[in-house]
Design a protein around this motif. Sequence first.
Motif, mmCIF file in Angstrom:
data_model
loop_
_atom_site.group_PDB
_atom_site.id
_atom_site.type_symbol
_atom_site.label_atom_id
_atom_site.label_comp_id
_atom_site.label_asym_id
_atom_site.label_seq_id
_atom_site.Cartn_x
_atom_site.Cartn_y
_atom_site.Cartn_z
ATOM 1 N N LEU A 116 3.408 6.747 -8.670
ATOM 2 C CA LEU A 116 2.548 7.734 -7.998
ATOM 3 C C LEU A 116 3.115 9.142 -8.151
ATOM 4 C CD1 LEU A 116 1.578 5.896 -4.682
ATOM 5 C CD2 LEU A 116 0.100 6.383 -6.641
ATOM 6 N N GLU A 117 4.408 9.292 -7.993
ATOM 7 C CA GLU A 117 5.028 10.606 -8.155
ATOM 8 C C GLU A 117 4.886 11.114 -9.588
ATOM 9 O OE1 GLU A 117 8.946 9.868 -6.619
ATOM 10 O OE2 GLU A 117 8.223 9.897 -4.543
ATOM 11 N N GLN A 118 5.021 10.205 -10.565
ATOM 12 C CA GLN A 118 4.843 10.587 -11.969
ATOM 13 C C GLN A 118 3.387 10.989 -12.244
ATOM 14 O OE1 GLN A 118 8.152 11.069 -12.791
ATOM 15 N NE2 GLN A 118 7.404 10.501 -14.787
ATOM 16 N N ALA A 122 11.804 -3.564 -4.670
ATOM 17 C CA ALA A 122 11.753 -3.103 -6.064
ATOM 18 C C ALA A 122 10.329 -2.729 -6.461
ATOM 19 C CB ALA A 122 12.299 -4.183 -6.994
ATOM 20 N N ILE A 123 9.356 -3.534 -6.061
ATOM 21 C CA ILE A 123 7.955 -3.238 -6.373
ATOM 22 C C ILE A 123 7.519 -1.962 -5.659
ATOM 23 C CG2 ILE A 123 5.577 -4.049 -6.084
ATOM 24 C CD1 ILE A 123 6.696 -6.907 -6.601
ATOM 25 N N GLU A 124 7.913 -1.809 -4.409
ATOM 26 C CA GLU A 124 7.567 -0.603 -3.649
ATOM 27 C C GLU A 124 8.147 0.644 -4.316
ATOM 28 O OE1 GLU A 124 8.551 1.317 0.704
ATOM 29 O OE2 GLU A 124 8.331 -0.861 0.550
ATOM 30 N N ARG A 125 9.408 0.593 -4.731
ATOM 31 C CA ARG A 125 10.027 1.745 -5.408
ATOM 32 C C ARG A 125 9.325 2.066 -6.724
ATOM 33 N NH1 ARG A 125 14.355 -0.905 -3.412
ATOM 34 N NH2 ARG A 125 14.851 -1.919 -5.394
ATOM 35 N N THR A 126 8.942 1.027 -7.459
ATOM 36 C CA THR A 126 8.250 1.235 -8.735
ATOM 37 C C THR A 126 6.901 1.903 -8.524
ATOM 38 O OG1 THR A 126 9.391 -0.632 -9.768
ATOM 39 C CG2 THR A 126 7.318 0.071 -10.780
ATOM 40 N N GLU A 169 0.849 -1.189 0.000
ATOM 41 C CA GLU A 169 0.000 0.000 0.000
ATOM 42 C C GLU A 169 0.882 1.235 0.000
ATOM 43 O OE1 GLU A 169 -3.045 0.112 2.978
ATOM 44 O OE2 GLU A 169 -3.835 -1.850 2.399
ATOM 45 N N GLU A 170 0.554 2.166 -0.871
ATOM 46 C CA GLU A 170 1.246 3.450 -0.963
ATOM 47 C C GLU A 170 0.193 4.531 -1.168
ATOM 48 O OE1 GLU A 170 4.514 4.485 -0.881
ATOM 49 O OE2 GLU A 170 5.197 2.477 -0.383
ATOM 50 N N GLN A 171 0.518 5.744 -0.784
ATOM 51 C CA GLN A 171 -0.402 6.855 -1.026
ATOM 52 C C GLN A 171 0.371 8.128 -1.289
ATOM 53 O OE1 GLN A 171 -2.591 6.702 2.647
ATOM 54 N NE2 GLN A 171 -1.401 8.351 3.545
ATOM 55 N N ILE A 172 -0.343 9.070 -1.919
ATOM 56 C CA ILE A 172 0.255 10.363 -2.230
ATOM 57 C C ILE A 172 -0.858 11.405 -2.258
ATOM 58 C CG2 ILE A 172 0.037 10.155 -4.754
ATOM 59 C CD1 ILE A 172 2.956 11.326 -4.867
ATOM 60 N N ASP A 173 -0.551 12.620 -1.841
ATOM 61 C CA ASP A 173 -1.505 13.720 -1.910
ATOM 62 C C ASP A 173 -1.241 14.492 -3.194
ATOM 63 O OD1 ASP A 173 -2.370 12.888 0.563
ATOM 64 O OD2 ASP A 173 -1.419 14.523 1.669
ATOM 65 N N ILE A 174 -2.332 14.850 -3.868
ATOM 66 C CA ILE A 174 -2.260 15.515 -5.163
ATOM 67 C C ILE A 174 -3.064 16.806 -5.095
ATOM 68 C CG2 ILE A 174 -2.769 15.274 -7.627
ATOM 69 C CD1 ILE A 174 -2.771 12.238 -7.157
ATOM 70 N N ASP A 175 -2.522 17.875 -5.647
ATOM 71 C CA ASP A 175 -3.185 19.176 -5.600
ATOM 72 C C ASP A 175 -4.127 19.390 -6.774
ATOM 73 O OD1 ASP A 175 -1.991 19.926 -3.181
ATOM 74 O OD2 ASP A 175 -0.194 20.619 -4.219
#
Length: 149
Positions: free
Chosen positions: A132-134, A123-127, A5-11
């Motif tokens: 998400l950043e992209q 490796a999967i986590e970094r990908t 699980e990963e998350q990111i906030d987007i404006d």
Amino acid sequence: MHTLEEQIDIDVPVQVAWEQLHRVQDYPRFVDGVRHAHSHGEHRAHLDIEVDGQERIFETAIKDLGGNQVMDWRTLDSAHLHGTVVLRELDTGSTQLQVRVEYEPAAVQDTFGGPHGFAQSGAIERTVRHDLEQFKALVEAERPLPGGD
């Protein structure tokens, strides 16, 4: 079965992020390794992926759940990848995007090669984090209008 699980906030507003997620043809712009992608049929996507110089073709099923806030996807082949994307409104102009990916380590190893065990998980986590950043960079830079193409 392993879960990441990963998350990111987007404006951007939820609807803008939601519509960008459904622009399958844009996946090469933010999903690592995807060289070409297009929708076909109802709720299906075709992805041409390159990993370590090897080309793979994936068919995926995409299902929308939860009123423009939850998208479920799964590969229809030997990779056995399953994911859920959840969008949560933080305020009227920003969104939290959470991704949950479930995978069978042996199937991922057979399909993509690469490391085993903890190294594979890393490796999967970094990908996923990079994707998400992209996605954030793409949708914040272009800020497409809801309902537009």
